[in-house]
Write an enzyme that holds these catalytic residues in place. Structure first.
Site, PDB file in Angstrom:
ATOM      1  N   ASP A   1      31.371  38.578  50.477  1.00 53.91           N
ATOM      2  CA  ASP A   1      29.912  38.612  50.594  1.00 53.91           C
ATOM      3  C   ASP A   1      29.226  37.313  50.183  1.00 53.91           C
ATOM      4  OD1 ASP A   1      30.590  38.903  47.967  1.00 53.91           O
ATOM      5  OD2 ASP A   1      29.199  40.536  47.540  1.00 53.91           O
TER       6      ASP A   1
ATOM      7  N   GLY B   1      35.661  39.644  39.348  1.00 54.41           N
ATOM      8  CA  GLY B   1      36.778  40.471  39.829  1.00 54.41           C
ATOM      9  C   GLY B   1      37.897  39.596  40.380  1.00 54.41           C
TER      10      GLY B   1
ATOM     11  N   ASP C   1      35.290  41.026  48.357  1.00 55.91           N
ATOM     12  CA  ASP C   1      34.129  41.594  49.058  1.00 55.91           C
ATOM     13  C   ASP C   1      33.642  40.775  50.256  1.00 55.91           C
ATOM     14  OD1 ASP C   1      34.072  43.749  47.373  1.00 55.91           O
ATOM     15  OD2 ASP C   1      32.535  42.927  46.047  1.00 55.91           O
TER      16      ASP C   1
ATOM     17  N   THR D   1      36.662  36.465  46.091  1.00 53.33           N
ATOM     18  CA  THR D   1      36.282  37.870  45.902  1.00 53.33           C
ATOM     19  C   THR D   1      36.766  38.653  47.117  1.00 53.33           C
ATOM     20  OG1 THR D   1      34.447  39.444  45.970  1.00 53.33           O
ATOM     21  CG2 THR D   1      33.954  37.247  46.742  1.00 53.33           C
TER      22      THR D   1
ATOM     23  N   LYS E   1      39.344  66.685  69.099  1.00 52.87           N
ATOM     24  CA  LYS E   1      39.793  66.006  67.879  1.00 52.87           C
ATOM     25  C   LYS E   1      39.977  67.070  66.806  1.00 52.87           C
ATOM     26  CE  LYS E   1      37.992  61.335  68.111  1.00 52.87           C
ATOM     27  NZ  LYS E   1      37.503  60.183  67.393  1.00 52.87           N
TER      28      LYS E   1
ATOM     29  N   ARG F   1      34.280  38.856  32.780  1.00 52.15           N
ATOM     30  CA  ARG F   1      32.850  38.645  33.044  1.00 52.15           C
ATOM     31  C   ARG F   1      32.226  38.424  31.672  1.00 52.15           C
ATOM     32  NH1 ARG F   1      34.079  43.177  36.566  1.00 52.15           N
ATOM     33  NH2 ARG F   1      33.961  42.518  38.733  1.00 52.15           N
TER      34      ARG F   1
ATOM     35  N   ARG G   1      30.604  47.132  46.428  1.00 48.83           N
ATOM     36  CA  ARG G   1      29.446  47.658  45.704  1.00 48.83           C
ATOM     37  C   ARG G   1      28.151  47.307  46.428  1.00 48.83           C
ATOM     38  NH1 ARG G   1      30.223  46.383  39.705  1.00 48.83           N
ATOM     39  NH2 ARG G   1      30.387  44.310  40.593  1.00 48.83           N
TER      40      ARG G   1
ATOM     41  N   SER H   1      41.375  66.132  63.661  1.00 46.21           N
ATOM     42  CA  SER H   1      41.371  65.475  62.353  1.00 46.21           C
ATOM     43  C   SER H   1      40.471  64.250  62.442  1.00 46.21           C
ATOM     44  CB  SER H   1      42.789  65.075  61.957  1.00 46.21           C
ATOM     45  OG  SER H   1      43.275  64.091  62.850  1.00 46.21           O
TER      46      SER H   1
ATOM     47  N   GLY I   1      33.067  34.930  42.451  1.00 47.51           N
ATOM     48  CA  GLY I   1      32.025  35.373  43.377  1.00 47.51           C
ATOM     49  C   GLY I   1      30.655  34.858  42.968  1.00 47.51           C
ATOM     50  N   ASP I   2      29.600  35.567  43.385  1.00 52.37           N
ATOM     51  CA  ASP I   2      28.256  35.009  43.158  1.00 52.37           C
ATOM     52  C   ASP I   2      27.884  34.942  41.674  1.00 52.37           C
ATOM     53  OD1 ASP I   2      27.901  37.736  42.971  1.00 52.37           O
ATOM     54  OD2 ASP I   2      25.982  37.739  44.023  1.00 52.37           O
TER      55      ASP I   2
ATOM     56  N   ALA J   1      46.828  24.919  44.063  1.00 51.39           N
ATOM     57  CA  ALA J   1      46.339  23.792  44.861  1.00 51.39           C
ATOM     58  C   ALA J   1      45.470  22.860  44.015  1.00 51.39           C
ATOM     59  CB  ALA J   1      45.552  24.317  46.066  1.00 51.39           C
ATOM     60  N   VAL J   2      44.626  23.438  43.163  1.00 53.57           N
ATOM     61  CA  VAL J   2      43.765  22.611  42.293  1.00 53.57           C
ATOM     62  C   VAL J   2      44.652  21.786  41.357  1.00 53.57           C
ATOM     63  CG1 VAL J   2      42.108  22.694  40.372  1.00 53.57           C
ATOM     64  CG2 VAL J   2      41.775  24.171  42.378  1.00 53.57           C
TER      65      VAL J   2
ATOM     66  N   MET K   1      36.246  49.634  48.459  1.00 50.37           N
ATOM     67  CA  MET K   1      35.388  48.813  47.600  1.00 50.37           C
ATOM     68  C   MET K   1      34.296  48.110  48.394  1.00 50.37           C
ATOM     69  SD  MET K   1      37.566  47.171  44.536  1.00 50.37           S
ATOM     70  CE  MET K   1      37.774  48.120  43.032  1.00 50.37           C
TER      71      MET K   1
ATOM     72  N   ARG L   1      47.910  20.919  41.567  1.00 52.05           N
ATOM     73  CA  ARG L   1      48.781  19.897  42.166  1.00 52.05           C
ATOM     74  C   ARG L   1      47.968  18.745  42.777  1.00 52.05           C
ATOM     75  NH1 ARG L   1      54.049  23.254  43.808  1.00 52.05           N
ATOM     76  NH2 ARG L   1      54.687  23.596  41.649  1.00 52.05           N
TER      77      ARG L   1
HETATM   78  O1  F6P Z   1      35.779  42.458  43.318  1.00 44.16           O
HETATM   79  C1  F6P Z   1      34.578  43.003  43.800  1.00 44.16           C
HETATM   80  C2  F6P Z   1      34.546  44.446  43.500  1.00 44.16           C
HETATM   81  O2  F6P Z   1      35.726  44.899  44.027  1.00 44.16           O
HETATM   82  C3  F6P Z   1      33.428  45.319  44.014  1.00 44.16           C
HETATM   83  O3  F6P Z   1      33.507  45.704  45.343  1.00 44.16           O
HETATM   84  C4  F6P Z   1      33.512  46.475  43.047  1.00 44.16           C
HETATM   85  O4  F6P Z   1      32.379  47.228  42.990  1.00 44.16           O
HETATM   86  C5  F6P Z   1      33.772  45.769  41.780  1.00 44.16           C
HETATM   87  O5  F6P Z   1      34.527  44.642  42.115  1.00 44.16           O
HETATM   88  C6  F6P Z   1      34.431  46.577  40.728  1.00 44.16           C
HETATM   89  O6  F6P Z   1      34.948  45.735  39.740  1.00 44.16           O
HETATM   90  P1  F6P Z   1      35.360  46.177  38.273  1.00 44.16           P
HETATM   91  O7  F6P Z   1      36.070  47.476  38.381  1.00 44.16           O
HETATM   92  O8  F6P Z   1      36.229  45.066  37.795  1.00 44.16           O
HETATM   93  O9  F6P Z   1      34.097  46.289  37.495  1.00 44.16           O
END
Ligand code: F6P
Length: 327
Positions: free
Chosen positions: A134, A14, A132, A130, A218, A75, A176, A220, A105-106, A25-26, A174, A28
């Site tokens: 994470d 993503g 996320d 990413t 409250k 991907r 996941r 809302s 990401g991972d 940066a990479v 977002m 330059r």
């Molecule tokens: O970039 C991470 C993320 O935003 C997740 O939180 C989300 O579930 C996922 O990507 C969705 O990515 P895509 O719509 O590209 O499959």
């Protein structure tokens, strides 16, 4: 001294705001150190397709402020196969590329780990990119700060209309597998509750909280829900609550991919610049198989195996704080 000649840089998985600042940066830092640098288009798939563009200092001008990634991203399923990796390796050999900086990401680091396991002569350094947040081994991934600020701006606007109409909004953000975006942005918008995958989500609890809020005048409310929460997305949770509280006026908003775009914040640009600069320096020092991150203001290196396995932990104590601040 390193005998590196040509570095490839790619973005994978993503996209995240700030990736362009890291590419800059990479590029330059490489050129400053008399290395050639190639942009690889569409992540690992670009290695398989030999889709390379030579980068000059001018190629990365005027991109530090732009969201998305000029190198595009993907991907690649083919890269997960032995044949795909072999093609990628052959194309790197042909073009004289002897090292890679991979930004993602991972999934990106898993791919890099398998690739260098088979072809250890290729040096690979990772940059955590990413929204996320994470990944273990960094306090902040590229794009996270921009994403949470995007959420805050959007929810502040929703809060205006929620308040005008005395409505309860369920807003899905977002994440996941992770609740970082939900938790931080939820605190910043003064959410009535925040549901994240890392903690148990209890409908009775939520209903009681909402009713208690009503008792304290409250009219809302805002509930932030990470897309990966165990109760389902915002629509699922809103339906269950509507059954329990039929007199509430309820609306749902899914913020979606707006969270992945936009001009990166100052912090994302600065961190991305640091990561890119240190990634090239790590390659020059002969390092490989590590992710560059920042922990407590220091740049640190974490082996891919650790950054993947030990997921960054959300501060669940912040949920307790939210509970008190939103009474
Ligand atoms: O970039 C991470 C993320 O935003 C997740 O939180 C989300 O579930 C996922 O990507 C969705 O990515 P895509 O719509 O590209 O499959």
């Amino acid at each position: 001294m390193s005998n590196l000649k040509k570095i490839g840089v790619l973005t994978s998985g993503g996209d995240a705001p700030g990736m362009n600042a890291a590419i800059r940066a990479v590029c330059r830092t490489s050129i400053y150190n008399n290395l050639e640098v190639m942009g690889v288009i569409r992540g690992y798939q670009g290695l398989i397709d030999a889709d390379f563009v030579p980068l000059e200092t001018s190629s990365v001008a005027n991109i530090i402020q732009r969201g998305g990634t000029i190198l595009k991203t993907a991907r690649s399923m083919e890269f997960m196969t032995k044949e795909g990796m072999q093609k990628a390796y052959d194309n790197m050999q042909k073009s004289g590329m002897d090292a890679l900086v991979v930004i993602g990401g991972d999934g990106t680091f898993r791919g890099a780990t398998e690739f260098t396991g088979i072809y250890p002569d290729i040096k690979v350094i990772g940059i955590a990119g990413t929204i996320d947040n994470d990944l273990f081994g960094t306090d902040y991934t590229i794009g996270y700060d921009t994403a949470i600020n995007t959420v805050v701006q959007a929810v502040d606007k929703i809060r205006d209309t929620a308040n005008s109409h005395d409505r309860l909004f369920f807003i899905e953000v977002m994440g996941r597998d992770a609740g970082f975006i939900a938790l931080r942005s939820g605190i910043a918008v003064g959410a009535e509750d925040i549901l994240i995958p890392e903690t148990e989500s209890d409908i009775d609890d939520l209903v009681e909280k909402l009713e208690n809020g009503r008792r304290h005048n409250k009219t809302s409310g805002i509930i932030i829900i990470a897309e990966g929460d165990e109760l389902g997305g915002a629509y699922d949770v809103s339906k269950i609550v509507k059954q329990r509280l039929p007199h509430y006026s309820i609306r749902v908003s899914i913020l979606g991919h707006i969270q992945r775009g936009g001009s990166p914040t100052c912090m994302d640009r600065v961190r991305a610049s640091q990561y890119g600069y240190h990634a090239v320096n790590a390659l020059l020092e002969g390092k490989s198989g590590i992710m560059i991150g920042i922990v407590k203001r220091d740049v640190v290196e974490t082996p891919f195996a650790q950054s993947i396995k030990h997921n960054n932990k959300v501060r669940t104590d912040l949920k307790e704080m939210t509970r008190i601040l939103s009474i």
